[in-house]
Write a protein that holds these residues in place. Structure first.
Motif, PDB file in Angstrom:
ATOM      1  N   UNK A   4       0.824  -1.203   0.000  1.00 34.92           N
ATOM      2  CA  UNK A   4       0.000   0.000   0.000  1.00 34.92           C
ATOM      3  C   UNK A   4       0.860   1.254   0.000  1.00 34.92           C
ATOM      4  N   UNK A   5       1.896   1.268   0.816  1.00 31.19           N
ATOM      5  CA  UNK A   5       2.742   2.458   0.912  1.00 31.19           C
ATOM      6  C   UNK A   5       3.529   2.707  -0.362  1.00 31.19           C
ATOM      7  N   UNK A   6       3.960   1.624  -1.014  1.00 32.93           N
ATOM      8  CA  UNK A   6       4.806   1.754  -2.205  1.00 32.93           C
ATOM      9  C   UNK A   6       4.000   1.768  -3.505  1.00 32.93           C
ATOM     10  N   UNK A  11       7.653  -2.503  -6.186  1.00 26.82           N
ATOM     11  CA  UNK A  11       8.257  -1.487  -5.320  1.00 26.82           C
ATOM     12  C   UNK A  11       8.307  -1.969  -3.874  1.00 26.82           C
ATOM     13  N   UNK A  12       7.264  -2.701  -3.450  1.00 25.59           N
ATOM     14  CA  UNK A  12       7.255  -3.234  -2.094  1.00 25.59           C
ATOM     15  C   UNK A  12       8.369  -4.262  -1.904  1.00 25.59           C
ATOM     16  N   UNK A  13       8.557  -5.107  -2.915  1.00 30.67           N
ATOM     17  CA  UNK A  13       9.622  -6.112  -2.833  1.00 30.67           C
ATOM     18  C   UNK A  13      10.985  -5.443  -2.722  1.00 30.67           C
ATOM     19  N   UNK A  14      11.194  -4.384  -3.491  1.00 26.46           N
ATOM     20  CA  UNK A  14      12.466  -3.659  -3.421  1.00 26.46           C
ATOM     21  C   UNK A  14      12.687  -3.097  -2.025  1.00 26.46           C
ATOM     22  N   UNK A  15      11.628  -2.517  -1.442  1.00 28.86           N
ATOM     23  CA  UNK A  15      11.742  -1.946  -0.096  1.00 28.86           C
ATOM     24  C   UNK A  15      12.028  -3.027   0.940  1.00 28.86           C
ATOM     25  N   UNK A  16      11.418  -4.208   0.754  1.00 27.51           N
ATOM     26  CA  UNK A  16      11.561  -5.285   1.743  1.00 27.51           C
ATOM     27  C   UNK A  16      12.777  -6.172   1.496  1.00 27.51           C
ATOM     28  N   UNK A  17      13.460  -5.928   0.374  1.00 27.16           N
ATOM     29  CA  UNK A  17      14.651  -6.721   0.081  1.00 27.16           C
ATOM     30  C   UNK A  17      14.332  -8.138  -0.350  1.00 27.16           C
ATOM     31  N   UNK A  18      13.241  -8.311  -1.093  1.00 24.17           N
ATOM     32  CA  UNK A  18      12.863  -9.641  -1.554  1.00 24.17           C
ATOM     33  C   UNK A  18      12.397  -9.545  -3.005  1.00 24.17           C
ATOM     34  N   UNK A  19      11.707 -10.584  -3.498  1.00 30.30           N
ATOM     35  CA  UNK A  19      11.259 -10.590  -4.893  1.00 30.30           C
ATOM     36  C   UNK A  19       9.742 -10.418  -4.936  1.00 30.30           C
ATOM     37  N   UNK A  20       9.197  -9.850  -6.024  1.00 25.48           N
ATOM     38  CA  UNK A  20       7.747  -9.614  -6.108  1.00 25.48           C
ATOM     39  C   UNK A  20       6.906 -10.867  -5.920  1.00 25.48           C
ATOM     40  N   UNK A  21       7.367 -11.999  -6.437  1.00 25.08           N
ATOM     41  CA  UNK A  21       6.569 -13.220  -6.332  1.00 25.08           C
ATOM     42  C   UNK A  21       6.372 -13.627  -4.877  1.00 25.08           C
TER      43      UNK A  21
END
Length: 289
Positions: A4-6, A11-21
């Motif tokens: 929601x924030x990203x 974009x959320x995956x990038x922020x969390x340091x993981x992959x979109x899947x």
């Protein structure tokens, strides 16, 4: 919350340091566990369902509490670190906020400070800010506030010597209706009123609008007054240097109105170390006068 924030899975995956899947799989599992959809997905956008938005609103303060607790633990050895984000109106940016921030930065150089300038009333929690500054703002029940800067501020009227030489000096509030006014307009479209004291009464006057400025223009409006475009209504503290230099002349000074000074407001719970340190700085500077 990251989606929601990203604004999306990538974009959320990038922020969390993981992959979109992985983000997508985690949310799908959460939706299955709860038995309700949380996000509406398309190839171009993601937005919350009604249930998803309600859940986000309820858990956001809890996440902020966790972040504050972690920040407090990280700062338990006296050095304050982290980030401080404050939402402020443009009125405090030129002169009230700088000495506070300079003192804060001197005492806590390892805190990253972000100042977000908005003139509307703002839900600081939803905006992702630690605190806000407003004039006379109605506070939600879970907010507390402290006075910063001057206890009261006057709203001055001023014009250039050239304008007054050409148009005359107003002698009473009613005279202002025949003069050109440099006006400020709020984001809502409402024009800021000119209110003055006349004896025991408070009167509102409407000058001819020679220029209308968005309130975000702030202190820059004085430049148009110096150029002779009309009379401006602005904070007295903005005008003091011009009064001293003679580039602007005070008008109807005995009629000027006063208002309460700005207040710093913040959630009553979960104030992290950077915010607590800023509160201490504001109180210390205020106590010095």
């Amino acid at each position: 919350m990251a989606v929601l924030d990203c604004g999306g899975f990538r974009a959320a995956a990038h922020r969390l340091g993981t992959v979109p899947s992985r983000v997508s799989t985690t949310i799908s599992r959460l939706e299955a566990d709860l038995g309700v959809p949380l996000l509406l997905r398309s190839t171009r956008s993601v937005r919350p369902t009604e249930q998803g938005q309600r859940l986000a609103d309820q858990i956001r303060p809890l996440f902020q509490g966790i972040e504050a607790a972690v920040s407090e633990a990280a700062n338990s050895m006296a050095t304050v670190r982290g980030k401080l984000s404050i939402n402020v109106p443009g009125a405090v940016v030129p002169d009230i906020l700088p000495p506070l921030m300079a003192e804060y930065r001197r005492l806590h150089p390892e805190v990253d400070v972000e100042i977000v300038v908005e003139n509307d009333r703002v839900d600081i929690i939803a905006a992702g800010c630690d605190a806000g500054i407003r004039y006379g703002a109605h506070l939600d029940k879970d907010m507390v506030s402290i006075l910063i800067g001057p206890r009261t501020q006057q709203i001055a009227l001023a014009a250039s010597p050239a304008y007054l030489a050409a148009n005359g000096m107003p002698e009473a509030p009613d005279d202002l209706t025949g003069h050109a006014g440099i006006r400020y307009r709020l984001p809502s479209g409402t024009m800021l009123a000119w209110r003055l004291r006349q004896g025991d009464d408070v009167v509102t006057v409407e000058p001819r609008s020679s220029l209308v400025l968005d309130v975000d223009a702030g202190i820059a409006g004085l430049a148009y007054a110096r150029a002779g475009m009309g009379i401006i209504s602005a904070f007295r503290n903005w005008c003091e240097r011009d009064f001293e230099a003679g580039t602007l002349v005070p008008i109807l000074e005995a009629c000027w109105m006063s208002l309460d000074g700005p207040r710093l407001y913040y959630p009553s719970r979960f104030a992290g170390a950077p915010l607590r340190a800023f509160i201490d700085t504001c109180q210390r500077v205020s106590a010095r006068g």
